[in-house]
Design a protein around this motif. Structure first.
Motif, PDB file in Angstrom:
ATOM      1  N   ALA A  58      -2.211  -5.172  10.325  1.00  0.00           N
ATOM      2  CA  ALA A  58      -2.121  -4.949  11.743  1.00  0.00           C
ATOM      3  C   ALA A  58      -0.368  -3.970  12.804  1.00  0.00           C
ATOM      4  O   ALA A  58       0.070  -3.436  11.515  1.00  0.00           O
ATOM      5  CB  ALA A  58      -2.379  -6.679  12.508  1.00  0.00           C
ATOM      6  N   GLU A  93      -7.015  -6.150  11.682  1.00  0.00           N
ATOM      7  CA  GLU A  93      -8.487  -6.717  10.927  1.00  0.00           C
ATOM      8  C   GLU A  93      -8.344  -7.205   8.914  1.00  0.00           C
ATOM      9  O   GLU A  93      -7.234  -7.422   8.565  1.00  0.00           O
ATOM     10  CB  GLU A  93      -7.815  -4.680  10.744  1.00  0.00           C
ATOM     11  CG  GLU A  93      -8.683  -3.714  11.614  1.00  0.00           C
ATOM     12  CD  GLU A  93      -8.818  -2.814  10.898  1.00  0.00           C
ATOM     13  OE1 GLU A  93      -9.349  -2.514   9.845  1.00  0.00           O
ATOM     14  OE2 GLU A  93      -8.830  -1.587  11.649  1.00  0.00           O
ATOM     15  N   LEU A 120      -4.877  -9.370   5.528  1.00  0.00           N
ATOM     16  CA  LEU A 120      -4.922  -8.788   6.840  1.00  0.00           C
ATOM     17  C   LEU A 120      -3.750  -7.326   6.650  1.00  0.00           C
ATOM     18  O   LEU A 120      -2.772  -7.270   6.170  1.00  0.00           O
ATOM     19  CB  LEU A 120      -4.878  -9.834   7.950  1.00  0.00           C
ATOM     20  CG  LEU A 120      -2.866 -10.440   8.154  1.00  0.00           C
ATOM     21  CD1 LEU A 120      -2.503  -9.824   9.280  1.00  0.00           C
ATOM     22  CD2 LEU A 120      -3.484 -11.577   9.054  1.00  0.00           C
ATOM     23  N   SER A 158      -4.577  -4.990  17.406  1.00  0.00           N
ATOM     24  CA  SER A 158      -5.418  -4.463  16.469  1.00  0.00           C
ATOM     25  C   SER A 158      -5.447  -4.919  14.889  1.00  0.00           C
ATOM     26  O   SER A 158      -5.449  -3.999  13.896  1.00  0.00           O
ATOM     27  CB  SER A 158      -5.179  -3.051  16.680  1.00  0.00           C
ATOM     28  OG  SER A 158      -4.916  -1.935  17.035  1.00  0.00           O
ATOM     29  N   ASN A 218      -9.387  -6.841   4.197  1.00  0.00           N
ATOM     30  CA  ASN A 218      -9.755  -5.812   3.703  1.00  0.00           C
ATOM     31  C   ASN A 218      -9.498  -5.368   1.802  1.00  0.00           C
ATOM     32  O   ASN A 218      -9.328  -4.077   1.697  1.00  0.00           O
ATOM     33  CB  ASN A 218      -8.218  -4.996   4.280  1.00  0.00           C
ATOM     34  CG  ASN A 218      -8.394  -4.958   5.254  1.00  0.00           C
ATOM     35  OD1 ASN A 218      -8.851  -4.474   6.504  1.00  0.00           O
ATOM     36  ND2 ASN A 218      -7.696  -6.016   6.403  1.00  0.00           N
TER      37      ASN A 218
END
Length: 202
Positions: free
Chosen positions: A39, A178, A37, A176, A181
């Motif tokens: 952020a 995500e 992740l 935020s 990835n």
């Protein structure tokens, strides 16, 4: 009457325990599906000895099992889960040490998968889009007083606030977020370029 109140209290405690355990299980299932992740993060250290908190803001990256990368304005901190590199760009030096999953490092696998098993769990708040649970260590295996874990509507941890035995509070907040990835392992290690001073504490 007393017996009824006692039975009601025991029933309420049982429901609370089942609810908290269900929440923890959801967090762990969600976390199991996350390979990495990234952020935005805010970290604060709050002490009664100081008029204002120490605050850091930057980018946070995580990859299983315990790889981390933190980027702030003049510093990058990286770990492959074994070694940690603290690179100070202004001083042009890097400090190398062994990685420690201490509570001040906010290790996600430890917070999510290990702490709940050795803490008492309490549901503090539950409303649309936000759930907060409190973890209190059962014995002296952990060197902090309590931890408040805030979970968003997607069962992801968005904030951790840990209070130590000196009543200092360590807060780590993610925004935020995500996930998945496909971050490379190389992204979490450091190779010093020519001219960088190396201080190896291992």
């Amino acid at each position: 009457m007393f017996k009824k109140l006692l039975l009601f209290s025991l029933f309420a405690l049982t429901i609370n325990a089942q609810t908290v355990n269900s929440i923890v299980q959801k967090i762990q299932i969600k976390f199991a599906s996350v390979s990495d992740l990234k952020a935005d993060f805010t970290q604060k250290i709050i002490s009664s000895m100081s008029d204002s908190p120490i605050t850091l803001n930057g980018k946070f990256y995580f990859k299983k099992d315990d790889k981390i990368r933190i980027e702030i304005s003049d510093r990058t901190i990286l770990s492959d889960g074994i070694t940690i590199w603290n690179h100070d760009q202004n001083a042009n030096k890097v400090i190398i040490s062994h990685y420690d999953s201490d509570y001040t490092n906010f290790s996600l696998p430890v917070i999510i998968n290990s702490y709940p098993d050795i803490c008492e769990k309490e549901l503090v708040e539950s409303q649309s889009g936000l759930t907060i649970i409190k973890l209190t260590p059962i014995d002296d295996q952990l060197n902090f007083k309590s931890a408040l874990i805030s979970i968003d509507k997607n069962d992801m941890i968005e904030k951790v606030e840990i209070t130590d035995f000196n009543d200092m509070r360590f807060l780590f907040k993610l925004d935020s977020i995500e996930v998945n990835n496909k971050l490379s392992d190389q992204f979490f290690s450091f190779e010093a370029s020519e001219g960088v001073e190396i201080i190896d504490l291992r």
